[in-house]
Design a protein around this motif. Structure first.
Motif, short mmCIF file in Angstrom:
data_model
loop_
_atom_site.label_atom_id
_atom_site.label_comp_id
_atom_site.label_asym_id
_atom_site.label_seq_id
_atom_site.Cartn_x
_atom_site.Cartn_y
_atom_site.Cartn_z
N GLN A 1 6.67 13.63 2.40
CA GLN A 1 6.42 12.36 1.72
C GLN A 1 5.75 12.65 0.39
OE1 GLN A 1 4.22 10.38 5.01
NE2 GLN A 1 5.88 8.93 4.80
N ALA A 2 6.45 12.31 -0.67
CA ALA A 2 5.90 12.59 -2.00
C ALA A 2 5.30 11.33 -2.57
CB ALA A 2 7.00 13.11 -2.91
N MET A 3 4.17 11.48 -3.21
CA MET A 3 3.57 10.33 -3.89
C MET A 3 2.93 10.80 -5.18
SD MET A 3 1.00 7.42 -2.52
CE MET A 3 0.44 6.16 -3.69
N GLY A 4 3.39 10.21 -6.28
CA GLY A 4 2.88 10.61 -7.59
C GLY A 4 2.09 9.51 -8.25
N TYR B 1 1.20 14.27 -4.48
CA TYR B 1 1.04 14.72 -3.09
C TYR B 1 2.40 15.03 -2.48
CZ TYR B 1 -3.74 13.55 -1.55
OH TYR B 1 -5.08 13.53 -1.32
N TYR B 2 2.51 16.12 -1.73
CA TYR B 2 3.69 16.39 -0.90
C TYR B 2 3.17 16.63 0.52
CZ TYR B 2 5.99 16.98 -5.37
OH TYR B 2 6.48 16.77 -6.63
N SER B 3 3.32 15.64 1.38
CA SER B 3 2.64 15.66 2.67
C SER B 3 3.61 15.53 3.83
CB SER B 3 1.68 14.47 2.77
OG SER B 3 0.85 14.41 1.66
N ARG B 4 3.21 16.11 4.94
CA ARG B 4 3.93 15.89 6.20
C ARG B 4 2.92 15.68 7.31
NH1 ARG B 4 9.16 19.58 7.46
NH2 ARG B 4 9.82 17.67 8.49
N SER B 5 3.30 14.86 8.29
CA SER B 5 2.45 14.67 9.46
C SER B 5 3.14 15.27 10.67
CB SER B 5 2.19 13.18 9.71
OG SER B 5 1.41 12.67 8.66
N PHE B 6 2.34 15.75 11.61
CA PHE B 6 2.85 16.42 12.81
C PHE B 6 2.10 15.90 14.03
CE2 PHE B 6 3.39 19.27 9.27
CZ PHE B 6 4.66 19.80 9.45
N ARG B 7 2.76 16.10 15.19
CA ARG B 7 2.07 15.85 16.46
C ARG B 7 2.26 17.09 17.33
NH1 ARG B 7 1.39 10.86 18.81
NH2 ARG B 7 3.26 10.07 17.82
N VAL C 1 0.87 -1.19 0.00
CA VAL C 1 0.00 0.00 0.00
C VAL C 1 0.90 1.23 0.00
CG1 VAL C 1 -1.84 1.24 1.21
CG2 VAL C 1 -1.76 -1.26 1.31
N ASN C 2 1.14 1.80 -1.17
CA ASN C 2 2.07 2.94 -1.28
C ASN C 2 1.66 4.12 -0.41
OD1 ASN C 2 3.78 1.70 -3.04
ND2 ASN C 2 2.85 2.58 -4.88
N GLN C 3 0.35 4.27 -0.20
CA GLN C 3 -0.13 5.43 0.54
C GLN C 3 -0.25 5.16 2.04
OE1 GLN C 3 -1.91 3.50 -1.50
NE2 GLN C 3 -4.11 3.55 -1.11
N PHE C 4 0.42 4.11 2.52
CA PHE C 4 0.18 3.66 3.89
C PHE C 4 0.45 4.76 4.92
CE2 PHE C 4 1.28 0.95 7.67
CZ PHE C 4 0.01 0.41 7.82
N ARG C 5 1.47 5.59 4.70
CA ARG C 5 1.75 6.67 5.67
C ARG C 5 1.39 8.04 5.11
NH1 ARG C 5 4.95 2.62 7.00
NH2 ARG C 5 4.73 1.91 9.15
N GLN C 6 0.59 8.04 4.06
CA GLN C 6 0.06 9.31 3.55
C GLN C 6 -1.18 9.68 4.36
OE1 GLN C 6 0.98 11.47 1.22
NE2 GLN C 6 2.68 10.40 0.24
N PRO C 7 -1.50 10.98 4.39
CA PRO C 7 -2.67 11.42 5.16
C PRO C 7 -3.95 10.73 4.72
CG PRO C 7 -1.35 13.28 4.48
CD PRO C 7 -0.77 12.09 3.79
N HIS C 8 -4.75 10.37 5.69
CA HIS C 8 -6.06 9.77 5.42
C HIS C 8 -7.08 10.33 6.41
CE1 HIS C 8 -4.16 6.72 2.92
NE2 HIS C 8 -5.36 6.25 2.60
N VAL C 9 -8.28 10.50 5.93
CA VAL C 9 -9.41 10.78 6.82
C VAL C 9 -10.53 9.83 6.41
CG1 VAL C 9 -10.43 12.59 5.34
CG2 VAL C 9 -10.89 12.58 7.79
N GLY D 1 11.57 10.05 -9.68
CA GLY D 1 12.23 9.78 -8.42
C GLY D 1 11.55 10.32 -7.18
N ILE D 2 10.29 9.95 -7.00
CA ILE D 2 9.55 10.42 -5.84
C ILE D 2 9.95 9.57 -4.64
CG2 ILE D 2 7.22 10.38 -4.92
CD1 ILE D 2 7.12 12.56 -6.72
N ASP D 3 10.30 10.22 -3.53
CA ASP D 3 10.84 9.50 -2.37
C ASP D 3 9.84 8.52 -1.78
OD1 ASP D 3 11.15 12.82 -1.30
OD2 ASP D 3 12.39 11.83 -2.77
N GLY D 4 8.62 8.97 -1.60
CA GLY D 4 7.68 8.17 -0.82
C GLY D 4 6.93 7.14 -1.64
N GLY D 5 7.31 6.91 -2.87
CA GLY D 5 6.62 5.89 -3.65
C GLY D 5 5.89 6.51 -4.82
N HIS D 6 5.94 5.85 -5.92
CA HIS D 6 5.24 6.31 -7.12
C HIS D 6 4.28 5.22 -7.50
CE1 HIS D 6 5.47 7.56 -11.61
NE2 HIS D 6 4.40 8.02 -11.02
#
Ligand SMILES: Cc1cc2nc3c(=O)[nH]c(=O)nc-3n(C[C@H](O)[C@H](O)[C@H](O)COP(=O)(O)OP(=O)(O)OC[C@H]3O[C@@H](n4cnc5c(N)ncnc54)[C@H](O)[C@@H]3O)c2cc1C
Length: 543
Positions: free
Chosen positions: A313-316, A230-236, A75-83, A534-539
């Motif tokens: 995290q980039a995902m294309g 997508y170019y995403s970051r998660s925060f706490r 699942v390439n989007q496993f750590r991408q933002p989800h709601v 060359g997207i870091d977080g998975g293409h």
């Protein structure tokens, strides 16, 4: 557990590992595969779910370890933002309360999608009926952990992990010239037989390729020729208190969109979404460039004030795609049905993938409840019809929006204004521009965005369509929104240190002053014909 389930589980345990029999095989233990498995087991069927990835790490701190350590290359989007939007939450509440219980146990966040908007004085606060926008959400690994825990406790469901499906088994044809699937083979050489195989293998399901090996006419596959990155970051939150919810999580700016999503355990995420044809903004993969861009948007103020949980995290490759296995009224295959992203994967900006997939899993269960699995031709036709009536209209609407939005960005890159005669595009933009100043428009937009109503129904009220018509006539009928909110593209490019390219409508780009055949991409260079980036977080490459 039904008697049939007890018998078959015992048989399964005593048979050799090379050949097993079950009622239903589900390929993929993602949220939709597990939801389908639990719903079908609730109808007395014995369901075996196979996933090529491993289980979540066990032991204490289940949530922290699921987020940090669960290895999910499937699942390439496993750590991408989800709601999880209200339509999906409603499916869980009504049909899978065991998943709701697990989500609560794992600390999922209860929220109302309008919470941020209620704070705006012009909107007048909460209204009766707003509870339809209630949902329960969490970071994707936590959502998956809840589905996995619920499935593990469901009689009749066996989830086998580290098992990659590598082939489909064909039996006697039910329609001449069309393969009839009677099971699967795994990479370890095991054969598993079942009257029904459910493909829940996700956006990159291997099933299209496996089906081609069986011969027969191909399904109708559609894939948009461009998509989003997508170019995403998660925060706490460092203080335990995350920033207040956004008035509206998704905002379309001049050439890019921003998404702010709340998560469980004091976390949230921020994504910038650009066209996959926008080479200049690939600079956003650099965290410093990303931060400088974010700082330009007033709606994103304070959204990076926390402990970063990820880099950028980039995902294309996020193209909308679908595959239909009933062509001109006849199934091209029997014994095999596709659910969730395997049937139709949408643009994730709208956060509807899980909700559509869960709805689809429930549709599958209802069709099987009514038709059984004994008549594979009838089952294929009924499920196709139900799919076309329920999830596909939403998929097609989102795809239509993508076409306009990508063309709008193409026009921006080419230095001209986007022109279209489609009144639906202008109406949608007008309502989008009005929603945070009008409580009726807000709720019409929320009904559509949350997957609770179709636009035709939600936007037909005179109070809603009248406001949109007034705005469009003030702006000129072919301009629903005036200008997009936030900084102009030129400011974003300057902030990230990128070079605007002369964009041609055929899709080519060329940086002013660059050597022929070379496109300069913010510090690196690639040849103009090169498509990979060359997207870091998975293409997400698809098949
Ligand atoms: C960047 C991004 C952001 C998103 N954000 C949201 C959001 O905010 N809200 C939302 O609702 N949706 C969102 N989505 C969509 C959501 O992720 C999908 O709709 C959802 O994951 C679909 O679930 P699924 O179970 O159908 O497929 P998946 O979750 O993709 O699961 C497929 C499973 O199949 C397994 N598999 C694949 N091949 C094999 C094989 N050969 N053998 C065995 N197993 C196999 C995989 O390992 C995987 O576990 C987003 C998507 C992306 C790309």
């Amino acid at each position: 557990m039904t008697q049939r389930q007890t018998q078959t589980q015992t048989q399964t345990q005593t048979q050799t590992q090379t050949q097993t029999q079950t009622d239903v095989i589900v390929i993929g233990a993602g949220p939709v595969g597990l939801a389908a498995a639990m719903l079908l087991a609730g109808r007395g069927l014995v369901v075996t779910v196979l996933d090529k990835d491993g289980a979540q790490p066990g032991g204490p701190d289940a949530v922290g370890r699921a987020w940090r350590e669960w290895h999910r290359p499937g699942v390439n989007q496993f750590r991408q933002p989800h709601v999880l939007l209200p339509a999906g939450a409603a499916v869980l509440r009504s049909s899978l309360p065991n998943v709701v219980a697990e989500l609560r146990e794992l600390g999922a966040l209860s929220l109302n999608i309008l919470e941020g908007a209620w704070r705006l004085p012009a909107l007048g606060g909460r209204r009766p009926g707003d509870e339809r926008y209630d949902t329960l959400t969490a970071r994707r690994p936590v959502l998956e952990a809840a589905f996995a825990a619920a499935a593990a406790r469901t009689p009749g469901v066996t989830v086998r992990r580290h098992i990659a499906v590598s082939g489909l088994l064909a039996g006697a044809e039910r329609i001449p010239g069309r393969p009839h699937v009677v099971g699967v083979t795994t990479q370890d050489g095991e054969e598993i037989h079942a009257p029904l195989v459910v493909d829940a293998g996700g956006r990159n399901t291997p099933v299209g390729a496996l089906l081609a090996r069986l011969g027969g006419p191909p399904p109708v596959s559609e894939q948009a020729d461009a998509g989003f990155v997508y170019y995403s970051r998660s925060f706490r939150s460092a203080t335990g208190t995350p920033p207040p919810p956004a008035a509206w999580p998704l905002v379309h700016h001049d050439g890019l969109s921003s998404i702010v999503l709340p998560g469980d355990d004091g976390t949230w995420s921020l994504s910038l979404v650009v066209s996959s044809r926008d080479r200049a903004l690939r600079a956003l993969r650099d965290p410093r460039a990303w931060e400088r861009a974010v700082a330009l948007f007033p709606t994103l103020a304070g959204r990076t004030d926390g402990e970063p949980l990820t880099g950028v995290q980039a995902m294309g490759g996020l193209h909308s795609r679908s595959r239909r296995t009933v062509v001109e009224g006849v199934p091209v295959v029997t014994g095999l049905l596709s659910v969730g992203d395997a049937r139709a994967a949408t643009d994730p900006q709208f956060g509807l993938g899980l909700s559509l997939g869960l709805t689809h899993a429930r549709v599958l269960s209802e069709v099987i409840g009514a038709a059984g699995t004994q008549d594979p031709v009838g089952l294929a036709l009924r499920f196709d019809e139900a799919t076309e009536q329920t999830v596909m209209p939403v998929h097609q609407r989102l795809r239509h929006w993508d076409t306009h939005r990508l063309a709008e960005i193409d026009a921006l890159l080419a230095g001209r204004r986007y022109e279209t005669e489609d009144p639906g595009w202008h109406l949608g933009n007008a309502l989008d521009a009005l929603k945070l100043s009008d409580p009726d428009v807000l709720r019409a937009m929320a009904d559509v965005a949350c997957g609770l109503a179709a636009p035709e129904a939600a936007f037909s009220a005179p109070a809603v369509s009248g406001r949109a018509a007034a705005l469009m006539s003030a702006n000129g009928a072919s301009n629903g929104y005036g200008t997009r909110p936030g900084p102009a593209r030129a400011e974003v490019l300057a902030a990230v240190g990128a070079v605007e390219r002369c964009f041609t409508d055929s899709g080519g780009t060329a940086a002013a002053g660059a050597a022929p055949g070379t496109v300069k991409v913010t510090g690196t260079s690639m040849t103009a014909g090169q498509t990979g980036f060359g997207i870091d977080g998975g293409h997400d490459d698809g098949e």
